[in-house]
Every structure is written in C-alpha cells, then in structure tokens.
Design a protein around this motif. Structure first.
Motif, PDB file in Angstrom:
ATOM      1  N   GLY B  34      41.211 -51.459  75.140  1.00 37.74           N
ATOM      2  CA  GLY B  34      40.176 -52.668  75.551  1.00 37.74           C
ATOM      3  C   GLY B  34      39.329 -53.130  76.584  1.00 37.74           C
ATOM      4  O   GLY B  34      38.855 -53.805  77.135  1.00 37.74           O
ATOM      5  N   LYS B  37      35.753 -48.989  76.403  1.00 32.99           N
ATOM      6  CA  LYS B  37      34.744 -47.770  76.248  1.00 32.99           C
ATOM      7  C   LYS B  37      34.360 -47.444  74.533  1.00 32.99           C
ATOM      8  O   LYS B  37      32.921 -47.265  75.208  1.00 32.99           O
ATOM      9  CB  LYS B  37      35.705 -46.067  76.129  1.00 32.99           C
ATOM     10  N   THR B  38      34.793 -47.788  73.942  1.00 32.70           N
ATOM     11  CA  THR B  38      34.050 -47.598  72.659  1.00 32.70           C
ATOM     12  C   THR B  38      33.092 -48.661  71.994  1.00 32.70           C
ATOM     13  O   THR B  38      31.490 -48.267  71.581  1.00 32.70           O
ATOM     14  CB  THR B  38      35.221 -48.058  71.356  1.00 32.70           C
ATOM     15  N   THR B  39      32.832 -49.739  72.707  1.00 30.50           N
ATOM     16  CA  THR B  39      32.172 -50.545  72.860  1.00 30.50           C
ATOM     17  C   THR B  39      30.660 -50.084  72.902  1.00 30.50           C
ATOM     18  O   THR B  39      29.180 -50.157  72.405  1.00 30.50           O
ATOM     19  CB  THR B  39      31.994 -52.308  73.223  1.00 30.50           C
ATOM     20  N   GLY B 392      43.638 -49.217  70.347  1.00 30.61           N
ATOM     21  CA  GLY B 392      44.792 -48.436  71.165  1.00 30.61           C
ATOM     22  C   GLY B 392      45.256 -50.703  70.725  1.00 30.61           C
ATOM     23  O   GLY B 392      46.763 -50.262  70.736  1.00 30.61           O
TER      24      GLY B 392
END
Ligand SMILES: Nc1ncnc2c1ncn2[C@@H]1O[C@H](COP(=O)(O)OP(=O)(O)OP(=O)(O)O)[C@@H](O)[C@H]1O
Ligand SMILES: [Mg+2]
Lengths: 363, 490
Positions: B34, B37-39, B392
C-alpha cells in the motif's frame, strides 16, 4: 449495475443523477413534440393530469406500475446473481395462465381462490424461470437465449389455449378466456389504492430483506460478483443460480397475475404489452437494487399512464407517445450506467477537494 | 517523474513523489504494502491518471493516457497480476498485443527478433490459463520488448516465480541492462533487490523517502527505511505437542488428461497443533493437491478426510460449515470478490459469526471493521471495494477471513506471496498462532525459507509424489533441495 449498490452511493447523488436524466429527457421530448407540431404546454399538462391529476389517474397509474414493477424486482434479483432474465414475458404468461385456470375452474370462497391463484401462478412461473436456471447451472446454456426461447413457447401456448380449449364461448371468437368471477377479482383499498399496489410494496420489502439482510442474498450477490470466488468459498453455485431464476420467474408470474385479477380479468394473447422487457429496463434503472427498482417501476408506471392518457386528451399520436416513453427510459438507463456513475463520483471528489472539504466516504 | 500526486477517495496513494531512472539502470522500488508502488507505476504506464505531476521520458514531457500511449513512447509494464486473457491461446494473446496475426506461425515470426535474446519457451497453441504464472509473465515481457520498449516496469515479477525462474529472470534483466534499457523492479524480497538493482528508491505512505545506491546499502538498512523500524524473524516455539490426526490425504491419485498422473498415491496426515510444510518447485503437483484439499477437485482414487470423514465437494462447504481455512494461491480469482466491499468478502469465510436471521447492517460492519483492524488491513474500511486495495492488503483480507474464525485446520498455499516483510511476518505469526490453538496446518509453499521457518515436519512434492514428511530436525535444506529436484540423496 455497480456491485455495491444499496450501501454505496448517497441518496443525494441518486437524486441528482435522476434529475439530470429527466431534464435531458424533457429537452429531447420537447424537441420531438415541437417538431411534430404539438403544443408543449398542453401536452405536458395532459401527461401530468393523466399521471397524477386526480384520484382516478393515480389509481390507473398504480395499476399500470404493478405488473412491471413486480416483474422488474425479479429481474433485479437475477441481475445481482449475474443472470440476465429476459424471460419476463414468458413468465408473466405462464403465471397468468396458471392463475386464470384456478380462478375459472376452482369453486371456493373468493379469498381462498385468490390465494391459491397467486400461489399457483408463482409456482408455475417459478418453474418456468427455473428451467432456464437449470439449463444454465447444469449445461452452461446462456439464460439470455433460453429465456427468450421460453418466451416464445409460453406465448404460443397461451395463444393456442385462448383460441381453443379455454376460449370464451361467448366472446365472438376473440382470443381470450371468460372473465373471472367477481369475488376473485382484486379490488381497491379505500378509493385509490389497488390491492395489487400493496402486493407490489410487499414484494419490494421482501426483496430488500432477501438481498440486503439475509445470508442467501449475500450468496446471490457473491455469485454475481465472481463465480470462481463464490465457488471457492463453498457456495453451491448451481443451486443459487437455479433459485435466483426461480425467484425471478415467480415474481414475473405474480406480476402478471396481479394484472389478471386486478385489471384485465381475463387472459388473452395480447395480455402483456411487453412488460417483461419494460421490467428489464426498470431493473437497470433501479441498478439491481430492490428498492431502487420499486421506485423506478412506480415512476415508469405513472409516466406510462400519463403518456397514454395524453394520447387521448392532447391527441398525441400513439407512436409519438411511445417515442417519448422510450426517450425517458433511455435517459434514465444512461444516467445509471456505471461509467456515468463513476464519472460523477470523480467530479464530486474534485469539487469537494476544490472547496477544501472532507472527502465523502467512497462507495 | 516529478511531483506526482494521486488521491483516491480515501487514501493518498502518491503524495508528491519524484523518481528518476537513468538509462541502462535497474532501479528497484521498495515499500510496504500500500506504499503506492503499483499506483506510481500505473501512472507511468497510462493506467491511472495522476492528479498532479510531470512525467518526462528521454528528455520529452509525456502524458500517457493509455498503455498504448506509454508503449508508443517506449515504456512497457508487466503487471503485478499478469493481465493476459485467460481462455485464449498464447498466439492469440500476442495478437491482441499487436504481434502477429493470431496464428502460431505469425506469432513466431513476430517475436523472432526478441526470442533470440530472450527465449519464450512457451507452447504458442496453449491456452494461457493452463500455463503457470512464470510463463504468463514471460509472454508479457516478450510482448513489451517486441514493441521496442526502452523502460520496462516489472511489478513484483518474482512473487510468482520459483528460485530457478528468478535466476532466469535475472539473467534476462542483466541482458536488458546490457542493451542500454532501463528496468524498474519492484519486489518485497530485499535479497533480490540487493542483487539486481543499481539504485533503490523507498516509498513509504505514498512518499519517496530516499533513493540510494544499492552498493551502499544493506538489507537491514533497507528494511528499516521501508517500515521505519528494524524487523526480526518469526520464531517457532518447539513446545507444541501435536495431537490426533485431523486432516488426511489417503492414497490420492489424480490421473492427468494426457501424460503422467498429476498426483500419484499421495498420503499425508496433519495432526492438530502441527504445521506440515510441503516444499517443492512450482508445477510439481501443488495445484492439484491444493484443489483436492479445497474440495475443488476429486481424486481419481483415494480420499481426503477431515476427522475421519470424507470432505464434501466444495459446493457443500458453506452449508455444512467445514471448519477448514483455505488460503488459495490466486487471491484475485479464487480468494476475493473484487467488485464487492470488504465486509461482503469477509462474510464468505468458513465461520463468519452468526448475526441472527436478519443481518443488521451496523453489527456486520462493526464486526468487519474490527476484523480488518485486527489483521492490519489498510484501509480498514469495510465498505471499500476489494479491487481498490493494494495487492498485499488484498491478501491480508483473505487471511483475515480465513483465519478470523479460529478454524480447526488450515490449508495455505503460498500465503505470504506479495506481502511486505512486516505483513509476511504477521501472516506467519498467524499460522503459528493457529497451530498454537491446536489447528492442523498444511503449508504448501515454494518458498523454502518459509517452509523451514514454520514447519514441524517437512515433505517434498516432486512430480506429483510426496516424499516424507520428515521431522524438521531430520531434514536440512540441501536434502530438501535435492528432493525438490527429483534426486533422492537420502
Ligand atoms: N483504484 C483505487 N481506488 C481506491 N484506492 C486505491 C485504488 N488503487 C490503489 N488504491 C490505494 O492506494 C494505496 C496504494 O496502493 P498500491 O497498489 O500502489 O500499493 P503497493 O505499494 O503496490 O502495495 P503492494 O505491495 O501491496 O502491491 C493503497 O492504500 C490502495 O488501497
Ligand atoms: Mg503493488
């Protein structure tokens, strides 16, 4: 149909969306009417008068709303299970057929016959819907196709029967049955409210309890959200599929029977003017929520009734009236499309942020 | 990228993040679940629009609105969860990615230039959903490279790979670096980051808390930078006394449609109060074994029993309230209803509390919130849609749902995959707690460290056969490693 409807969006957003859609529809409707050379003010007034002008208008509007709404709630429940029930028409015919047989041939006190007719119609139409459910659950056949096929079968079955075996002998050859006896007809409560409308309300509340307050409703919604995950979680996917279709069918049958016992009093092969499809539109507008569908159905009933009356009083051509109706429904469906809802939500967040307010809770 | 801000309804995923990646560099991105990173990468790849911020690539300002834009600019991404279309063939998938014409020959020709350096080794006619994750990932990588991508984003690529596959991937990454391309590499495994990265950027709570030369860092320092505190390892107490056998796999064979059986006469008993770890390289029968235990599949011969009674098929688990927690490998497909709010997902567990016949919304939401808080899910808002959680946190929801009701047995498949170190530790502690409560725990994991850290006994799955179990003290890594490779070094 957003998955989380019912406890996501605020009522405010719902009202805003609907108002915008209605404004849009009114605009396009006005263009259509003007183009056809009709006077706007008189037409609007005629529609308004026809929908809620007086007690009679309200009663007629409610009667108009009942079959569509009850059927639509069934469609909505199937929606939430991820099932597209296009079989409302067939279910209405099968249910009404069962009811008319009971009403005509069972001789017992009126209330008893009514009760049995209602139950019989739900059983018959539930089974009819269940066929599509079983075919889907066991053989993987698309319910979209099978319900449409079942519509044809149901319609032609009734068409055959009302022209032969159960045709009214004194009906001058018209394709309809005898009228059901007076004690079996559903009347009014007070002067305005038809019994069918109470039935409709009860169905709405029961459906809300089922979908939003019961474990089985959770399973239905889970299935609609993801079959693989539902299966993994130990939900009996075939069973839930079948039951959802049975419920949808049963409510279609009930909707038809409410009109049979309350308005038409006989079964004909022009019994349902497309309620099964109106129900699909209504469930879409209601975004698959029982209460939303109830509200949408009542609204559409009033609108239909108003426009139909305007056909007579303001001399709106029948075809134009249908176009008007179509415009409104289309706008409402568009306003309820997921994309529009999402854009609206984003806009709202932007505005809130711009004003430096706390963000609203997300859906 | 500079000054990137992205707010979602209830969280700020990226809070004024700046990131610089040099040409020919492997740049690792680290951060807790959260952290954003992905965003951030989704923004770079045109999947998510930033609220503010500037992206420059090769000296030009770019504003990718779709992945197509990003690919045209020369940026490719292999997503955390490979996005290939399941029920279609590899060739067809490549065609959807703009390569070839959907036939095997066409696809082969289109990818020929790339596969010279990076072999695809995949049957082009195979249906994608029948392939292991590693191969799906490779399809995605090849698909990007065929579009002449100069910056490749790999979002937790190693989470779904076996150790050998990781080695292979690293070789490929080295090659990319050698050809002057840049790679952004996201991983929760610090050792991997230390090995492959030139520089490391740590994100915490949506902010960039520092970019470091990898050479100047240690794993411990990175861990501390990530969570703001040092972490330790889980410790398994040896005191627990296993009880009677609860969960039994009895001579189970599943014959393959073609070729060798998927499982061959597997026998295993898990006693209450013990953890049995099943080690093995992915693709050696983990999936059929898990499906058997999850009730998703029936054995061709043999039975799976719980307390001496055969497990019912999965469709009856809810009705018969089987008290077995199941943590599936594929959380997005099996574990969660992505489009549903978290409270609904929690209600699907093996033992949700009884709320009476009429579910009171308030009570359900309160219970869900407490559970989410207890398991450290962020945000702990039960009305959030599961799809909007970071990878996660999604896994934490699955864990909370399955372990929340004090199950009597647990079957977990790679339960800490994709979790940051702290969360990983939390989940492992949960499994140990379950054991401490007397649950029979079966842990199927391709992570040997995890197997050795948690298990009382260890068995190895190779080619559909089980060897062992051996008491943890009687088997060492070398022996396990050999068994995993099919060599019986006994
Ligand atoms: N579409 C979305 N709507 C709302 N919130 C979102 C959305 N996507 C991500 N978030 C939130 O943004 C935050 C950052 O998520 P992100 O996926 O970038 O994390 P991450 O660093 O990749 O974590 P992980 O290691 O778990 O994959 C999380 O709190 C997540 O819940
Ligand atoms: Mg991520």
């Amino acid at each position: 149909m957003g998955g989380s409807f019912g406890f996501g969006e605020g009522v405010g957003a719902l009202i805003a969306r609907t108002s915008i859609a209605l404004a849009g529809a009114a605009l396009v409707g006005a263009l259509v009417l003007t183009a056809a050379g009709l006077d706007l003010a008189t037409t609007w007034e005629a529609i308004y008068e026809g929908a809620i002008g007086d007690e009679l208008a309200i009663r007629n509007s409610l009667l108009e709303a009942v079959p569509i709404t009850i059927t639509a709630i069934g469609v909505a429940i199937a929606f939430r299970a991820g099932l597209f029930n296009l079989g409302g028409q067939g279910q209405i015919y099968v249910g009404a057929l069962a009811a008319v047989l009971v009403a005509l041939y069972l001789h017992a006190p009126g209330a008893v016959v009514i009760a049995i007719a209602l139950v019989a119609s739900m059983l018959a139409a539930g089974a009819w819907g269940g066929i599509a459910g079983v075919l889907r659950a066991r053989l993987g056949l698309s319910e979209i196709i099978t319900t449409i096929m079942l519509n044809f079968i149901a319609f032609w079955l009734v068409s055959y029967l009302v022209r032969g075996p159960i045709q009214d002998p004194e009906g001058d050859g018209y394709p309809y049955t005898r009228e059901i006896p007076e004690p079996v007809q559903l009347g009014l409560i007070g002067d305005v409210v038809p019994v069918g409308a109470v039935l409709m309300l009860a169905v709405g509340v029961a459906a809300w309890l089922l979908m939003d307050r019961s474990r089985f409703g959770l399973k239905i919604k889970a299935l609609g959200e993801g079959e693989a995950a539902s299966r993994f979680a130990g939900i009996a996917v075939p069973r839930v599929t079948i039951v959802a279709m049975v419920i949808a069918g049963a409510l279609g049958g009930l909707g038809g029977t409410a009109s049979l016992l309350g308005v038409q009093h006989r079964l004909s092969d022009f019994f349902s003017p497309g309620w099964g499809f109106d129900a699909v539109a209504t469930a879409l507008i209601g975004r698959g929520s029982p209460i939303g569908t109830l509200v949408a159905g009542v609204f559409i009933g009033f609108l239909r009734s108003g426009i139909q009356t305007a056909e007579g009083t303001a001399e709106v051509p029948a075809a134009l009236a249908q176009i008007l109706l179509g415009v409104v429904v289309l706008f409402l469906i568009i306003a309820n499309a997921d994309l529009v809802v999402r854009l609206g939500r984003r806009l709202r967040q932007r505005l809130a942020r711009g004003r430096g307010e706390a963000l609203e809770r997300p859906a | 990228m500079s000054g990137i801000v992205k707010e979602f309804a209830n969280v700020t995923a990226c809070d004024d993040v700046s990131l610089e990646v040099a040409g020919g560099e492997v740049h690792a991105l680290l951060g807790e679940n959260g952290a954003g990173k992905t965003t951030l990468m989704n923004i770079l790849y045109g999947l998510v629009r930033p609220d503010r911020g500037v992206i420059e690539f090769e000296g030009r300002r770019i504003d990718p609105r779709t992945p197509g834009d990003a690919l045209t600019a020369g940026i490719g991404m292999v997503h955390q969860h490979p996005l290939v279309v399941g029920p279609m063939s590899v060739a067809e998938n490549l065609f959807l990615g703009g390569l070839g014409d959907g036939t095997q020959d066409g696809a082969r020709a289109a990818i020929a230039p790339i596969t010279k350096t990076i072999p695809l080794d995949v049957d082009l006619a195979a249906r994608v959903d029948s392939l292991p994750m590693s191969q799906r990932q490779r399809i995605e990588i090849v698909r990007c490279l065929a579009r002449d991508v100069r910056l490749l984003i790999l979002d937790e690529p190693t989470a779904v790979l076996t150790p050998e596959e990781v080695e292979q991937l690293f070789i490929e990454i080295e090659r990319l670096r050698g050809s002057g391309r840049s790679v952004i590499f996201i991983s929760h495994k610090l050792s991997e980051v230390m090995r492959i990265a030139d520089r490391v950027t740590v994100l915490r709570g949506g902010r960039n808390v520092g970019t470091h030369e990898a050479g100047a860092m240690t794993a411990a320092k990175l861990a501390a930078a990530m969570v703001g505190a040092a972490t330790g390892d889980v410790t398994r107490s040896d005191g627990s006394k296993p009880g009677r056998v609860r969960l039994e796999v009895d001579a189970c064979t599943i014959t393959g449609r073609f070729g060798p059986p998927e499982l061959e006469r597997c026998t295993l008993g898990v006693r209450s109060g013990e953890i049995i770890g099943i080690a093995g390289v992915e693709g050696n029968g983990q999936r059929p074994l898990a499906e058997l235990l999850f009730g998703l599949r029936r054995a061709t011969s043999g039975t799976v029993r719980f307390d001496g009674r055969a497990l019912p098929p999965v469709g009856r688990w809810q009705a018969s309230k089987v008290p077995i927690a199941r943590i599936p490998e594929d959380r997005r497909h099996h574990g969660l209803l992505l489009g549903a709010p978290l409270w609904q997902n929690l209600m699907l567990g093996p033992q949700p509390p009884r709320f009476g016949p009429v579910l009171a919304r308030r009570a359900v939401l309160d219970w869900a919130r407490t559970t989410l808080e207890e398991y450290g899910v962020r945000p702990a808002d039960p009305t959030t849609l599961a799809a909007n959680l970071s990878g996660g946190n999604q896994q934490k929801v699955v864990i909370a749902r399955e372990l929340g009701g004090a199950p009597e047995a647990v079957v977990a498949v790679n339960p800490t995959r994709g979790l940051d170190i702290r969360a990983q530790q939390e989940v492992q502690e949960r499994l140990l707690q379950a054991r401490g409560r007397g649950a029979a725990v079966l842990l199927i994991s391709t992570d040997l460290d995890e197997i050795f850290a948690l298990s009382d006994s260890i068995a190895v799955l190779y080619g559909g056969r089980i060897t062992g179990p051996f008491a943890a003290a009687e088997i060492d890594r070398d022996r396990a490693g050999m068994l995993m490779g099919g060599v019986d070094g006994g």
